[in-house]
Design a protein around this motif. Structure first.
Motif, PDB file in Angstrom:
ATOM      1  N   GLN A 235       0.831  -1.204   0.000  1.00 31.72           N
ATOM      2  CA  GLN A 235       0.000   0.000   0.000  1.00 31.72           C
ATOM      3  C   GLN A 235       0.867   1.256   0.000  1.00 31.72           C
ATOM      4  O   GLN A 235       2.000   1.272   0.482  1.00 31.72           O
ATOM      5  CB  GLN A 235      -0.921   0.009   1.223  1.00 31.72           C
ATOM      6  N   ARG A 236       0.300   2.350  -0.517  1.00 29.25           N
ATOM      7  CA  ARG A 236       1.035   3.614  -0.589  1.00 29.25           C
ATOM      8  C   ARG A 236       1.367   4.158   0.796  1.00 29.25           C
ATOM      9  O   ARG A 236       2.340   4.909   0.959  1.00 29.25           O
ATOM     10  CB  ARG A 236       0.245   4.642  -1.394  1.00 29.25           C
ATOM     11  N   SER A 237       0.585   3.787   1.788  1.00 29.15           N
ATOM     12  CA  SER A 237       0.849   4.263   3.150  1.00 29.15           C
ATOM     13  C   SER A 237       2.181   3.761   3.687  1.00 29.15           C
ATOM     14  O   SER A 237       2.701   4.284   4.680  1.00 29.15           O
ATOM     15  CB  SER A 237      -0.282   3.829   4.094  1.00 29.15           C
ATOM     16  N   SER A 238       2.771   2.763   3.043  1.00 32.29           N
ATOM     17  CA  SER A 238       4.081   2.263   3.453  1.00 32.29           C
ATOM     18  C   SER A 238       5.179   3.303   3.253  1.00 32.29           C
ATOM     19  O   SER A 238       6.240   3.200   3.867  1.00 32.29           O
ATOM     20  CB  SER A 238       4.445   1.009   2.662  1.00 32.29           C
ATOM     21  N   THR A 239       4.933   4.260   2.366  1.00 32.25           N
ATOM     22  CA  THR A 239       5.895   5.282   1.910  1.00 32.25           C
ATOM     23  C   THR A 239       6.963   4.708   0.987  1.00 32.25           C
ATOM     24  O   THR A 239       7.827   5.448   0.512  1.00 32.25           O
ATOM     25  CB  THR A 239       6.584   6.055   3.064  1.00 32.25           C
ATOM     26  N   LEU A 240       6.925   3.403   0.706  1.00 39.08           N
ATOM     27  CA  LEU A 240       7.883   2.821  -0.232  1.00 39.08           C
ATOM     28  C   LEU A 240       7.575   3.280  -1.654  1.00 39.08           C
ATOM     29  O   LEU A 240       6.443   3.629  -1.986  1.00 39.08           O
ATOM     30  CB  LEU A 240       7.831   1.294  -0.166  1.00 39.08           C
ATOM     31  N   MET A 241       8.592   3.259  -2.491  1.00 36.88           N
ATOM     32  CA  MET A 241       8.461   3.600  -3.897  1.00 36.88           C
ATOM     33  C   MET A 241       9.076   2.485  -4.738  1.00 36.88           C
ATOM     34  O   MET A 241       9.817   1.635  -4.212  1.00 36.88           O
ATOM     35  CB  MET A 241       9.132   4.947  -4.182  1.00 36.88           C
ATOM     36  N   PRO A 242       8.794   2.437  -6.026  1.00 33.78           N
ATOM     37  CA  PRO A 242       9.394   1.393  -6.871  1.00 33.78           C
ATOM     38  C   PRO A 242      10.913   1.497  -6.900  1.00 33.78           C
ATOM     39  O   PRO A 242      11.500   2.536  -6.567  1.00 33.78           O
ATOM     40  CB  PRO A 242       8.787   1.662  -8.247  1.00 33.78           C
ATOM     41  N   ALA A 243      11.544   0.417  -7.325  1.00 35.78           N
ATOM     42  CA  ALA A 243      12.995   0.404  -7.496  1.00 35.78           C
ATOM     43  C   ALA A 243      13.402   0.641  -8.942  1.00 35.78           C
ATOM     44  O   ALA A 243      14.598   0.763  -9.236  1.00 35.78           O
ATOM     45  CB  ALA A 243      13.562  -0.931  -7.015  1.00 35.78           C
ATOM     46  N   GLU A 244      12.430   0.742  -9.845  1.00 33.73           N
ATOM     47  CA  GLU A 244      12.732   0.830 -11.274  1.00 33.73           C
ATOM     48  C   GLU A 244      13.680   1.968 -11.644  1.00 33.73           C
ATOM     49  O   GLU A 244      14.612   1.759 -12.437  1.00 33.73           O
ATOM     50  CB  GLU A 244      11.435   0.949 -12.078  1.00 33.73           C
ATOM     51  N   PRO A 245      13.489   3.188 -11.120  1.00 37.92           N
ATOM     52  CA  PRO A 245      14.420   4.260 -11.523  1.00 37.92           C
ATOM     53  C   PRO A 245      15.872   3.931 -11.200  1.00 37.92           C
ATOM     54  O   PRO A 245      16.766   4.198 -12.014  1.00 37.92           O
ATOM     55  CB  PRO A 245      13.912   5.469 -10.720  1.00 37.92           C
ATOM     56  N   TRP A 246      16.116   3.346 -10.030  1.00 37.97           N
ATOM     57  CA  TRP A 246      17.479   2.960  -9.672  1.00 37.97           C
ATOM     58  C   TRP A 246      17.999   1.883 -10.614  1.00 37.97           C
ATOM     59  O   TRP A 246      19.149   1.948 -11.075  1.00 37.97           O
ATOM     60  CB  TRP A 246      17.532   2.469  -8.229  1.00 37.97           C
ATOM     61  N   VAL A 247      17.160   0.897 -10.906  1.00 42.42           N
ATOM     62  CA  VAL A 247      17.574  -0.190 -11.798  1.00 42.42           C
ATOM     63  C   VAL A 247      17.947   0.364 -13.165  1.00 42.42           C
ATOM     64  O   VAL A 247      18.966  -0.035 -13.761  1.00 42.42           O
ATOM     65  CB  VAL A 247      16.461  -1.250 -11.916  1.00 42.42           C
ATOM     66  N   ARG A 248      17.164   1.305 -13.673  1.00 45.29           N
ATOM     67  CA  ARG A 248      17.441   1.876 -14.996  1.00 45.29           C
ATOM     68  C   ARG A 248      18.766   2.639 -15.042  1.00 45.29           C
ATOM     69  O   ARG A 248      19.365   2.777 -16.114  1.00 45.29           O
ATOM     70  CB  ARG A 248      16.296   2.796 -15.418  1.00 45.29           C
ATOM     71  N   ARG A 249      19.214   3.102 -13.911  1.00 40.99           N
ATOM     72  CA  ARG A 249      20.480   3.844 -13.871  1.00 40.99           C
ATOM     73  C   ARG A 249      21.703   2.925 -13.813  1.00 40.99           C
ATOM     74  O   ARG A 249      22.834   3.399 -13.895  1.00 40.99           O
ATOM     75  CB  ARG A 249      20.492   4.791 -12.668  1.00 40.99           C
ATOM     76  N   GLN A 250      21.488   1.622 -13.632  1.00 43.62           N
ATOM     77  CA  GLN A 250      22.609   0.686 -13.506  1.00 43.62           C
ATOM     78  C   GLN A 250      23.101   0.233 -14.879  1.00 43.62           C
ATOM     79  O   GLN A 250      22.358   0.222 -15.860  1.00 43.62           O
ATOM     80  CB  GLN A 250      22.205  -0.510 -12.651  1.00 43.62           C
ATOM     81  N   GLN A 251      24.351  -0.167 -14.931  1.00 44.42           N
ATOM     82  CA  GLN A 251      24.975  -0.487 -16.213  1.00 44.42           C
ATOM     83  C   GLN A 251      24.531  -1.829 -16.780  1.00 44.42           C
ATOM     84  O   GLN A 251      24.252  -1.955 -17.978  1.00 44.42           O
ATOM     85  CB  GLN A 251      26.504  -0.466 -16.064  1.00 44.42           C
ATOM     86  N   HIS A 252      24.460  -2.851 -15.926  1.00 35.73           N
ATOM     87  CA  HIS A 252      24.117  -4.199 -16.392  1.00 35.73           C
ATOM     88  C   HIS A 252      22.850  -4.656 -15.670  1.00 35.73           C
ATOM     89  O   HIS A 252      22.863  -4.840 -14.453  1.00 35.73           O
ATOM     90  CB  HIS A 252      25.254  -5.178 -16.106  1.00 35.73           C
ATOM     91  N   THR A 253      21.770  -4.828 -16.400  1.00 34.64           N
ATOM     92  CA  THR A 253      20.482  -5.177 -15.787  1.00 34.64           C
ATOM     93  C   THR A 253      19.795  -6.289 -16.566  1.00 34.64           C
ATOM     94  O   THR A 253      19.982  -6.432 -17.778  1.00 34.64           O
ATOM     95  CB  THR A 253      19.538  -3.960 -15.735  1.00 34.64           C
ATOM     96  N   ARG A 254      19.023  -7.080 -15.816  1.00 33.43           N
ATOM     97  CA  ARG A 254      18.147  -8.075 -16.435  1.00 33.43           C
ATOM     98  C   ARG A 254      16.771  -7.911 -15.807  1.00 33.43           C
ATOM     99  O   ARG A 254      16.614  -8.073 -14.594  1.00 33.43           O
ATOM    100  CB  ARG A 254      18.685  -9.499 -16.227  1.00 33.43           C
TER     101      ARG A 254
END
Length: 295
Positions: A235-254
């Motif tokens: 739930q949004r009340s957790s204050t957590l956010m996706p990890a996708e932006p960080w993953v996109r900034r990495q050099q080698h991803t799957r």
């Protein structure tokens, strides 16, 4: 897991450990065989050894007071051989949701069975709000004005780093550990093939610079993010956010296309570290979970 166990407390379960009795005597498989890693959302992972032993790490639940729900429902009831919790926070310690033969709550030391070796290293939970966007001290004031800083922190601000060795691989679950443990902890961790690290765009547990410093120090072949927002689980009340932006900034991803992937010691990626990202995939039926209210 059979419906026969639905709604039962741990002491009422009708399953037994007959399979573990057989595993006690079976010949161990060759050391370098396939290991499966399955993601259950939040910080929960199931590791399946070459011989079929299953280890569930950090199943989650909602805060018992129900003042601050993080999940739509509690962790789905799941059958595994061994359950492990890194620390006594609700988003990591729902061992009661497992139909497990062995429960290792905040393991310190070594447990071995069949082709699995699990090591727990005692350290401390992240509490440094300057290293993350999440104000740990503020939320603690809401639940009681206590000192959460080591070494006088209460129990829930301890953390145990967990290393699972199987199939010739060393898999580290960081839990919510602080980014700067003392040198003796780093030495105890030793070499790591796969690091399961908390990463989300809110930098809830630690800042990105500290995540990158951990990766630089451990030099794992694979990094798997966890502890991030999943739209139909968290739930949004957790204050957590996706990890996708960080993953996109990495050099080698799957970008993994399912909730389970497989590893073997001889076929780990050459481009290290490679980020394996499960995204919104989880290893349970979300539709049934919602329909049953997670019961």
């Amino acid at each position: 897991m059979s419906d026969i166990n639905e709604g039962l407390q741990s002491w009422q379960l009708r399953t037994n450990h007959n399979a573990m009795i057989e595993h006690q005597w079976n010949e161990r498989p060759a050391p370098e065989q396939t290991v499966a890693l399955s993601y259950f959302g939040s910080s929960a992972f199931r590791i399946t050894s070459p011989s079929g032993i299953t280890v569930m790490l950090d199943p989650w639940r909602n805060l018992p007071t129900r003042r601050w729900d993080w999940y739509f429902y509690d962790f789905p009831k799941t059958a595994v051989d061994i359950g492990v919790a890194t620390h006594a926070h609700f988003d990591h310690d729902a061992l009661h949701r497992l139909d497990a033969h062995v429960l290792l709550d905040r393991l310190i030391g070594v447990y071995e069975f069949a082709d699995v070796r699990i090591t727990g290293i005692a350290d401390k939970h992240a509490t440094d709000s300057s290293s993350a966007s999440y104000d740990f001290k503020k939320i603690i004031r809401e639940f009681g004005n206590v000192d959460i800083e080591p070494p006088n922190n209460p129990r829930s601000w301890d953390n145990c780093l967990i290393i699972v060795e199987t199939g010739g691989l060393r898999i580290l679950h960081w839990g919510d550990n602080r980014h700067n443990p003392p040198d003796e902890v780093w030495q105890a961790i030793g070499p790591v093939d796969i690091a399961l690290l908390p990463v989300d765009e809110s930098q809830h547990v630690m800042g990105f610079q500290h995540t990158e410093a951990i990766i630089d120090r451990l030099q794992p072949k694979v990094v798997v993010p966890h502890h991030y927002y999943i739209w139909d689980v968290v739930q949004r009340s957790s204050t957590l956010m996706p990890a996708e932006p960080w993953v996109r900034r990495q050099q080698h991803t799957r970008w993994l296309d399912s909730a389970t992937t497989q590893y073997s010691a001889g076929t780990l990626p050459a481009d290290a570290p490679t980020i394996d990202y499960f995204g919104d995939h989880v290893a349970f039926d979300k539709a049934s979970w919602h329909d049953s209210k997670g019961g």
